[in-house]
Design an enzyme around this catalytic site. Structure first.
Site, PDB file in Angstrom:
ATOM      1  N   ARG A 174      20.294  50.853   6.190  1.00 52.81           N
ATOM      2  CA  ARG A 174      19.137  50.078   5.930  1.00 52.81           C
ATOM      3  C   ARG A 174      18.672  49.578   7.436  1.00 52.81           C
ATOM      4  O   ARG A 174      18.515  48.565   8.032  1.00 52.81           O
ATOM      5  CB  ARG A 174      19.912  47.903   6.145  1.00 52.81           C
ATOM      6  CG  ARG A 174      20.538  48.299   4.624  1.00 52.81           C
ATOM      7  CD  ARG A 174      20.031  48.399   2.789  1.00 52.81           C
ATOM      8  NE  ARG A 174      20.425  49.236   1.851  1.00 52.81           N
ATOM      9  CZ  ARG A 174      20.724  49.592   1.981  1.00 52.81           C
ATOM     10  NH1 ARG A 174      20.692  51.118   1.946  1.00 52.81           N
ATOM     11  NH2 ARG A 174      21.456  49.637   0.274  1.00 52.81           N
ATOM     12  N   SER A 248      21.582  40.977  -1.446  1.00 50.94           N
ATOM     13  CA  SER A 248      22.363  40.988  -0.723  1.00 50.94           C
ATOM     14  C   SER A 248      22.031  40.962   0.578  1.00 50.94           C
ATOM     15  O   SER A 248      21.222  40.497   1.508  1.00 50.94           O
ATOM     16  CB  SER A 248      22.597  42.443  -0.652  1.00 50.94           C
ATOM     17  OG  SER A 248      22.637  43.359  -2.237  1.00 50.94           O
ATOM     18  N   GLU A 343      22.262  41.925   6.389  1.00 51.59           N
ATOM     19  CA  GLU A 343      20.818  42.495   6.067  1.00 51.59           C
ATOM     20  C   GLU A 343      19.151  41.478   5.480  1.00 51.59           C
ATOM     21  O   GLU A 343      18.616  42.232   6.712  1.00 51.59           O
ATOM     22  CB  GLU A 343      21.625  42.864   4.714  1.00 51.59           C
ATOM     23  CG  GLU A 343      20.237  44.017   4.272  1.00 51.59           C
ATOM     24  CD  GLU A 343      20.205  44.549   2.794  1.00 51.59           C
ATOM     25  OE1 GLU A 343      20.045  44.856   2.287  1.00 51.59           O
ATOM     26  OE2 GLU A 343      21.953  44.335   2.909  1.00 51.59           O
TER      27      GLU A 343
END
Length: 347
Positions: A174, A248, A343
């Site tokens: 990520r 998420s 995130e």
């Protein structure tokens, strides 16, 4: 405060615009300046305008990975650069250049229709194509870095168009160079992908195999995998059009093997997946074990089916969600001595 509009080099710059329609959390914060961009030339003009007003610049794609905690005292660029262009083809592969403003899921469906393989496991991920390499989006065993060839971006300082190869982007979990050393220094305009004409199927991750079996799929195809992924995601994740969320909220943490083994003694059911850095532990499991699944606090909370997703039921404030995320991080740290990292980007 009243909204207004000004012209700059044939661009429409709006003032005091609500960003509620432009973020999937549905948070109602305002942008001091706002404009929609549909070409690289308009990106350059917008950069010139921001410089002339001595105002910061914020790039907005699909608004699916941000949490607005305050009004934005900046020029917000809503990237709407479109187009999917085949630029090179061989017997085995295709290279396609895609506008940063293209909807990611619609792009995936386009590839499936053309029988171009490689992104089918990434079906139904919200957001735009331009945001995909920034955080190396991934799901069900696949990450963007596996199909990425390069991208074009405008240098905010020099206004030059530059090309970034796979190596230049320095992909991680990520992560990319655009979230680290080059954060805030470029505007991504087009992304080049390398896809296969002969697919390599990835069904080993999550519940894909089980779902394909439940769907009575006999002949495996990229269409079937996409359908299975969509079914799984729709069963687990709330639709942002119904309940405000950014998917998420936290990354899955990676911990050392010794730490995982210690946790396994106290928590025999803890899941773990080996990677290059150690053992990746599902953040959702940690959050649920810490007691947060289904938690509600006024207009916000933690989703009842997927504890990795923080939600805005309507009228919630970004600061409240930020405070809730901090409480979750603190409790997971206290219970497991594991650090959770967001995130989602806080603005």
């Amino acid at each position: 405060m009243l909204t207004s509009q000004v012209e700059f080099q044939n661009m429409k710059i709006q003032e005091n615009i609500s960003l509620k329609p432009y973020n999937t959390f549905g948070i109602d914060k305002k942008a001091k300046f706002f404009t929609q961009i549909s070409s690289e030339n308009e990106v350059i003009e917008a950069l010139k305008y921001a410089n002339s007003q001595n105002t910061p610049l914020i790039i907005l794609g699909g608004g699916s990975n941000i949490l607005l905690t305050d009004d934005i005292h900046a020029l917000v660029l809503k990237i709407e650069i479109k187009g999917i262009k085949l630029i090179q083809e061989s017997d085995e592969e295709v290279y396609i250049e895609v506008g940063a403003g293209e909807n990611w899921h619609e792009f995936v469906l386009h590839c499936i229709q053309k029988n171009w393989a490689g992104v089918e496991n990434l079906s139904l991920i919200p957001g735009t194509v331009g945001a995909s390499p920034m955080q190396n989006i991934g799901a069900y065993g696949i990450e963007i870095k596996e199909v990425f060839e390069g991208l074009y971006a405008i240098n905010r300082e020099t206004l030059d168009r530059e090309y970034f190869s796979w190596k230049d982007c320095k992909f991680g979990y990520r992560e990319s160079v655009f979230k680290n050393t080059l954060k805030g220094k470029y505007v991504i305009t087009n992304v080049v992908f390398k896809l296969k004409k002969q697919p390599t199927f990835h069904t080993e991750y999550g519940a894909i195999s089980q779902t394909l079996e439940e769907m009575n799929i006999k002949d495996l195809s990229i269409q079937a995998i996409s359908d299975a992924v969509i079914k799984i995601r729709q069963s687990k994740l709330p639709d942002p059009k119904v309940i405000g969320n950014a998917g998420s909220f936290f990354k899955n943490p990676t911990i050392s093997i010794p730490q995982f083994e210690r946790l396994k003694i106290e928590n025999p059911a803890i899941p773990g997946y080996p990677n290059e850095e150690g053992i990746k532990v599902p953040a959702a499991w940690l959050i649920e074990q810490a007691g947060w699944k289904g938690y509600t606090q006024g207009n916000i909370g933690v989703h009842k089916l997927q504890p990795l997703v923080l939600v805005n039921y309507g009228g919630g404030d970004g600061r409240e969600i930020a405070e809730l995320s901090k409480k979750i991080q603190d409790s997971v740290k206290q219970k497991f001595n594991v650090d959770l990292h967001a995130e989602v980007n806080f603005l």
